[in-house]
Design an enzyme around this catalytic site. Structure first.
Site, PDB file in Angstrom:
ATOM      1  N   LYS A   1       0.852  -1.201   0.000  1.00  0.00           N
ATOM      2  CA  LYS A   1       0.000   0.000   0.000  1.00  0.00           C
ATOM      3  C   LYS A   1       0.878   1.237   0.000  1.00  0.00           C
ATOM      4  CE  LYS A   1      -3.697   0.179   2.627  1.00  0.00           C
ATOM      5  NZ  LYS A   1      -4.374   0.110   3.945  1.00  0.00           N
TER       6      LYS A   1
HETATM    7  O1  G3P Z   1      -8.010   0.907   5.168  1.00  0.00           O
HETATM    8  C1  G3P Z   1      -8.150   2.276   5.417  1.00  0.00           C
HETATM    9  C2  G3P Z   1      -8.851   2.467   6.685  1.00  0.00           C
HETATM   10  O2  G3P Z   1      -8.128   1.844   7.724  1.00  0.00           O
HETATM   11  C3  G3P Z   1      -9.199   3.854   7.055  1.00  0.00           C
HETATM   12  O3  G3P Z   1     -10.344   3.692   7.824  1.00  0.00           O
HETATM   13  O4  G3P Z   1     -11.923   4.068   9.615  1.00  0.00           O
HETATM   14  O5  G3P Z   1      -9.580   4.987   9.801  1.00  0.00           O
HETATM   15  O6  G3P Z   1     -11.226   5.989   8.209  1.00  0.00           O
HETATM   16  P1  G3P Z   1     -10.777   4.750   8.913  1.00  0.00           P
END
Ligand code: G3P
Length: 224
Positions: A86
């Protein structure tokens, strides 16, 4: 649409993979840091739990392109060539994605918030792009519309890059992302559990049990 689990927690990964038809695991520096443990042994253990055929997306920690490439190459050499590295979709990230594509290293462009970021990542050779649905919604944008736009762009230009929906706040966003034709999503263990829950399902199951027991008691089908 494929389901991936967004966590670096070994117990959660083991539990979820025993129940749900998951295609892999995604991590990022925030999720990894929560585990407060050695990084490479953790990645190796995740790979061992999920198996070599599953998708494992691991994010670089550097922000500079040469360092990103170095980290990516290290991950591939130390783990396996099946991993997706990533890379955040910055200028530096774009250079790294192009270089990694040349080397045959699979990449996922992450922290995607616009259609053009996704298209540039795809043109650079990214295998996946990860639009952040809930984070965009919280900023006043429309995460689902973004997924729809990216899917349309990739179809329009016949690009093979896939859309991995990420950042979800509720089950409805996941359903909408599926309808928007995302190829895959990555979600937290808590949201994964929430996807199966419906009060009518639980009530229905309870009624089936009661009606069966009225006639057959505790006996199973193979005991009748
Ligand atoms: O995979 C990306 C993710 O971890 C971001 O999620 O919930 O931190 O916005 P969030």
């Amino acid at each position: 649409m494929l389901y991936l689990l967004d966590t670096a927690n070994l117990a959660q990964i083991k539990k979820a993979f025993a129940i749900y038809p998951l295609k892999g695991v995604t991590t990022n520096p925030t999720l990894v840091s929560k585990e407060q443990t050695d990084f490479m042994p953790l990645m190796k253990e995740i790979r061992q739990i999920i198996g070599i055929d599953q998708d494992l997306h691991i994010q670089v920690s550097s922000l500079e392109n040469e360092e990103m490439v170095k980290e990516a190459q290290y991950l591939v050499d130390a783990l396996d060539p099946n991993i997706y590295v990533k890379v955040p979709i910055t200028k530096e990230g774009l250079i790294a994605i192009r270089e990694l594509h040349k080397r045959g290293v699979k990449t996922t462009a992450t922290a995607v918030f616009t259609g053009q970021q996704a298209l540039l990542a795809a043109r650079a050779g990214a295998d996946f792009v990860a639009p952040y649905i809930n984070r965009l919604n919280k900023m006043g944008g429309n995460g689902i519309a973004l997924v729809r736009e990216i899917v349309t762009l990739f179809e329009q230009y016949e690009l093979t890059t896939k859309v991995l929906g990420a950042s979800f706040g509720c089950s409805e966003q996941i359903q909408e992302t599926a309808l928007a034709k995302a190829h895959a999503i990555t979600l937290s263990p808590a949201l994964l559990e929430a996807l199966l829950l419906h009060p009518a399902t639980e009530q229905g199951v309870q009624k089936f049990k009661e009606d069966w027991e009225k006639i057959y008691g505790k006996r199973k089908i193979y005991e009748l």
